[in-house]
Structures are given as C-alpha cells and as structure tokens.
Scaffold this active site. Structure first.
Site, PDB file in Angstrom:
ATOM      1  N   ASP A   1       0.821  -1.207   0.000  1.00  0.00           N
ATOM      2  CA  ASP A   1       0.000   0.000   0.000  1.00  0.00           C
ATOM      3  C   ASP A   1       0.857   1.260   0.000  1.00  0.00           C
ATOM      4  O   ASP A   1       1.940   1.301   0.602  1.00  0.00           O
ATOM      5  CB  ASP A   1      -0.893  -0.010   1.246  1.00  0.00           C
ATOM      6  CG  ASP A   1      -1.818   1.185   1.317  1.00  0.00           C
ATOM      7  OD1 ASP A   1      -2.662   1.319   0.420  1.00  0.00           O
ATOM      8  OD2 ASP A   1      -1.685   1.978   2.257  1.00  0.00           O
TER       9      ASP A   1
ATOM     10  N   GLU B   1       1.031  -0.535  -5.138  1.00  0.00           N
ATOM     11  CA  GLU B   1       0.059   0.524  -5.367  1.00  0.00           C
ATOM     12  C   GLU B   1       0.879   1.812  -5.468  1.00  0.00           C
ATOM     13  O   GLU B   1       1.212   2.447  -4.464  1.00  0.00           O
ATOM     14  CB  GLU B   1      -0.947   0.616  -4.217  1.00  0.00           C
ATOM     15  CG  GLU B   1      -2.095   1.583  -4.524  1.00  0.00           C
ATOM     16  CD  GLU B   1      -2.398   2.561  -3.412  1.00  0.00           C
ATOM     17  OE1 GLU B   1      -3.245   3.432  -3.630  1.00  0.00           O
ATOM     18  OE2 GLU B   1      -1.797   2.463  -2.335  1.00  0.00           O
TER      19      GLU B   1
END
Length: 635
Positions: free
Chosen positions: A315, A368
C-alpha cells in the site's frame, strides 16, 4: 523480586543480522513464545526497546502488577530485553510496561510481534501459538507458480472482510463462516485470486485496516489466527490465490502502539518531515534504521511463510518513495543529491523484493504506486524496485473519466480510451477498479456511468469487457460485480438484495462469464506485459467511437480480435480489417440477453473477404452491438 529466568535464544549471528537490517525471521525469536524450558512450561519473551531503563511484562498471570516480572537487557547493546516466565499459558493477555531511559516516561505497549489480540477497542496481546495448524493445501503450494505467474490469468476480487456480507443482526461473519460463504462465492464467480484489504489488527474501523497496529496478528474481530489460516487454506483447496494488503508505509499514533515505543522515535523517523504523514496524521517508518528494516521484511516473510499467502499488495508506495509526497515547499528537505526521492525507502523496497522473491517460490508483490516513478516492476539487478506488478492508475483515471461522459461527446475524447496503450508495457500493470474509486463522494462504478438505467448497465458491461481484454492483470472491488448503486460503506454489508432485480442479476452473470472467458483464452494473458501481445486494428474511428485490437498469446492461431462500440447506436455492416484469411467466429459478446443486453449477436461463421480495410488486405463485415464489447477468432 523478579520471577523471570534469564534465558536467550538469540545467537551473535542473529544480533549481527538484526543490526544490519538483514534478519528476516525475527518472529522466530522476538515476541512471546510458549515452550517448555528445563522441564517447566512457560513463555519466553523478547522485545526491542534500546532506550528503556526497564521492561516489565504485565498481564493476567500477575494481575497486571509490573513489580513481578522484569525482563533482562542483553549485554551486547542490541537493545533487546528478554526472559522466560514460568507457568504463563496460551490464551493469557499481556503487555509490556516500558520505562524510558530517555525521558523517564512510563507507557504500556503492545508486543509488536504478538500473534493475537483482544477484540478492539481492547488492546492487550494474547499469548498464542500458531504452529499447530495442519495445512491441507499441499497441492496448491506445489503448483502455485503455475497459477500465480506473470503469464497466467490474474483476475482479482478485492474484499473488505467486515463489509462483504454480514449476519442479519449486523455482526461480522467469522473467518470460519467466510471459509464457506466467501470461498464458494469467489469460486462460483470464477475469479483466480482474492485480495483482502488489511487484516492485520487495527484499532479504528473507519481506517479500513490501513492504520494497523498488530503487524503479526490477523484481526480478532473475525476469529482466531488458526481460523484465518483455515480461510486461506479453503481458498487454496479451491485453486484460488490469496493476496494480502500490506502496509509498510505508516502506522497510527495510538498510545499502545509502535509510536514512541521506548520513549524515543524507535520505529518512526525522528524528523517530522520524514516521520509524520500530514494527510493521514500517522507516523512513517524510519527506513534508515536497520532494525526497522528487519522488522518490516520479517513481517512480510511471516505472512508468506506461516499463512501461505501468495502475494503482497504493498500500500501507498508513492508516499514512501517521495520526500515531498503531499508536502508543500519548505515542508521537506531534498536528499543528498538534491532530489525528492527517499533513498532509504527506495533501498528498503529493493531489499524487500529481493528477499521475498529469493526465499518464496511462486509469490508476487504488487505496488500501489500512482506516479511515473521509473522501474517499479523492473528487476533490482537492472536498477528497478523489483515488484512483480504495479497498479495502472492512469488507465483507471482515464477510463472512468471517459465512461462518465455522454456517448455523444465521446468522439471528442477518443484519446482518453486509447492513451493507455502508449505506456501499457513500460511496467507490469494491473488494471484496478478498487475500493478507492467508490468512496468519499466518487459514486459506485455503476453510478459513474452515463445514460438511463439500460445504458448504465450496458456501459458497465462494456467497461469490464474492455478492461478484461486490455493488456495487464485485473482487479475488481466487491459489489462492482453485480452493479451496486450505492457507494461502499465499511460499516454495513453490500446490497445483496439487488440480485432480486434482473439488471443486477444479469451483471453478475456477465462477470462470471467474463472471468471464464478470460481464464480460458490464453491470448488475453500469456503476453499481458509484452507489446508482442497487442496490436491495434483501429484506434482512430472517433466518429463512431469504435476501437478494435488484437490480443496475442504464444500460439498465434488463437489470437483474439476485440471490437468495442462506445455509443448506444447499433452499427450494422461495419467493415473491419483482419490479419488473415479464414472465417471469423464470435466467441464473446457483452450484449447477450442473459447479461441484460439486447441480444445483437454475430451468429455463424463470418466470411473474410479480400477487401482492403484498416491497413489489412482482407476484411469482414460485422454487427457492432450498442455499448458493447465483442470478441472474435479466425478459424
């Protein structure tokens, strides 16, 4: 008087690796480990707190009295406190009471390596052992690489465990219940993988799990660690890969957590320009500190080893890479070369990817990463970060913007839908329609579509059809598969009652069939990251808002021709150039009646004629259904 026995399981080599940022299995030594020592049952504790003057274990076993069990600090300046406490048993709650040598502060902290926690809002760790789980996924693990490699179909269903589905009284489904319901659903829908938004223990539900505290513990909201293992095991036994969201970028300031752990900035960077995230009001890991790097990479190893996880989706990578991420001028300092890259974070990510790919067969890491940072999926040896895949945020943005436009205006925005192919092969891209796109006033994916109800559903089928035939792997957030109207709400279940209505039921049937089509069509995935796997036939028919392209696999006889009509007009007698002679057969059409479409099909064998079109010496006449994707093969 302390009742702690002096004992250590650390070798000098362990300490050397830890200090060098190269100890990737710290969970074997740090934490709380039930065992028998010298014939006596108890628990061995070890925690890193170099600026502590004392570390005491408090818990149910001593009535939370800090005077009874003080750990011993190692002699080697590693900052590790350890010791064996007899008679402590599995299932006992505990914390560390840490007195700081730095400022005299006293705080009660969690064990960063705890395997299990009380259910929030309670915060104590629970002594636990996960070594007794008997895995039944031997077959999956033996052929995982064949299911999880970059030339295999990768269709991901992204799930937030707390809101996929709930009991009738609003309570969470347990891991055990999900092992039946969710596994059966994902298998029925023909997805190849499931991705869980963070399951590691987190204190605050509205963070969706991204502000986590217990890095080594699946959330107790849904059951015990072995129950989560059972859930992963069930997916594997049904040939479905499991991806976990992993958050090495930041952590919350909760007093019981990692922040100011021993009265100093131990896990977070001491400079707020590097150690505090202004958007999320959270703390940023200190990638310059080797012990922190060991902690984070050990955490990745832990989920891959003990929980048999198949991929980690990392993330907020962009927030790690850039010193000026979400900061104004004067709020950040350049690196030693005058640039804005966080060189320590870049180095950490390279070490992370090198380590996990070297030690675990058949896994993937997925970034990401929302910027144009070069080489995210290039190998570390060639100067890249070493990720397996990267989210294609540009594709997502341009595509959703295009589909939100009334079709009458789309002819003026043809570049929005074709531009992604100018850079599609610069990285190994995953095409995401994730949770981030259906919250905070952005509307659901269905509600973003233009037109009346029929057109919105047709647009959505077309969007997914275009997505699944575009180069790259695929990710779809839960609810998108049946066309949820409302934005995602983490506090309640998806609107499953919508499946009582034909348009939503048809959309579900479409996604199920689209996954089957994708998985059974090698041309759509064998060269997903290579320009050899794609060829334009037509990208400039702005007037009709039509594009056509060829997807290619290893066997060119199985090439697939894809045609997308982005208008609600039925185009009959549409001549399209094709690459060779034969007969053309339609193999998929998003306008089928069973999907809620109008049933405009190309039936039977379509004759290919020696008539020039689109730069080809042969062509075929097609019917292009409105707001639809149709796919063909030449026989």
């Amino acid at each position: 008087m302390s009742l702690v026995k002096v004992h250590s399981f650390f070798t000098e080599f362990d300490i050397e690796l830890f200090k060098a940022g190269k100890h990737f299995k710290l969970y074997e030594k740090m934490g709380a480990h039930p065992m028998v020592l010298d014939g006596e049952e108890g628990v061995y504790f070890a925690v890193w707190a170099p600026s502590a003057s004392s570390v005491q274990v408090i818990g149910d076993f001593n009535f939370w009295d800090a005077s009874q069990h003080e750990l011993n600090v190692r002699w080697d300046a590693s900052g590790i406190w350890e010791g064996f406490i007899p008679k402590v048993k599995k299932g006992t709650r505990y914390k560390y009471k840490i007195t700081s040598n730095h400022n005299g502060s006293v705080s009660e902290k969690i064990d960063p390596y705890a395997l299990f926690f009380e259910t929030p809002p309670n915060t104590a760790g629970i002594i636990w052992d996960i070594s007794d789980y008997k895995w039944k996924d031997k077959n999956w693990m033996s052929y995982r690489k064949d299911k999880n490699d970059l030339d295999k179909p990768y269709s991901v269903y992204e799930v937030h465990i707390g809101s996929w589905q709930r009991n009738s009284d609003g309570t969470f489904l347990s891991y055990t219940e999900l092992a039946k319901k969710l596994v059966a659903y994902v298998k029925e829908m023909n997805f190849t993988h499931i991705e869980f938004m963070p399951v590691m223990e987190y204190p605050y539900d509205p963070s969706w799990g991204y502000q986590l505290v217990g890095y080594f513990a699946p959330s107790s909201r849904f059951g015990a660690p072995q129950d989560f293992m059972k859930l992963i095991d069930a997916f594997h036994q049904n040939d479905i890969g499991v991806i976990l969201d992993w958050v090495p970028s930041h952590f919350p300031e909760d007093k019981h957590g990692l922040g100011m752990y021993d009265g100093t900035h131990l896990y977070e960077h001491p400079d707020p320009k590097k150690g505090f995230h202004p958007d999320w009001k959270s703390l940023i890991f200190n990638y310059e500190r080797n012990e922190v790097r060991s902690f984070l990479i050990s955490n990745a190893f832990f989920w891959l080893e003990y929980y048999h996880v198949d991929a980690l989706r990392v993330d907020a990578v962009a927030s790690m890479l850039y010193l000026d991420y979400s900061r104004e001028e004067g709020e950040w300092d350049p690196n030693e070369f005058g640039g804005n890259e966080n060189l320590a974070a870049v180095s950490f990510l390279k070490d992370f990817n090198t380590a996990v790919y070297s030690n675990f067969n058949g896994i993937q890491t997925i970034a990401e990463e929302s910027t144009a940072f070069s080489g995210v999926t290039r190998s570390v040896e060639l100067g890249g970060l070493g990720f397996g895949m990267k989210w294609m945020m540009g594709w997502m943005h341009d595509t959703l913007q295009y589909f939100s436009k009334d079709p009458v205006y789309r002819k003026h925005h043809q570049n929005d839908i074709t531009f992604s192919l100018t850079y599609a092969f610069t990285e190994n891209f995953m095409l995401p329609l994730s949770h981030d796109e259906v919250v905070h006033g952005k509307n659901s994916i269905l509600s973003k579509q233009s037109g009346d109800e029929w057109q919105r559903f047709a647009n959505l089928r077309l969007l997914y059809g275009y997505m699944f035939t575009h180069p790259g792997t695929k990710l779809l957030f839960m609810g998108g598969e049946f066309g949820q109207y409302a934005e995602w709400d983490f506090s309640k279940s998806l609107d499953w009652n919508l499946l009582d209505f034909l348009p939503h039921k048809g959309m579900l049937e479409f996604v199920k069939n689209l996954n089957t089509f994708y998985k059974s069509t090698p041309a759509l995935y064998e060269k997903a990251f290579s320009p050899e796997g794609f060829e334009w036939i037509s990208y400039s028919d702005e007037q009709n808002s039509v594009i056509a392209y060829i997807r290619k696999g290893h066997d060119r006889k199985n090439d697939v021709i894809v045609v997308c009509n982005f208008t609600p007009s039925l185009h009959q007698n549409y001549r399209l150039g094709v690459p060779r002679q034969g007969v053309l057969t339609e193999i998929f059409n998003s306008d089928q009646n069973q999907f809620g479409g109008a049933g405009n099909m190309n039936t039977g064998d379509l004759k290919i004629e020696n008539i020039d079109s689109h730069g080809k010496t042969q062509s075929v006449v097609l019917t292009l259904p409105p707001l639809a994707m149709a796919a063909f093969q030449i026989k």
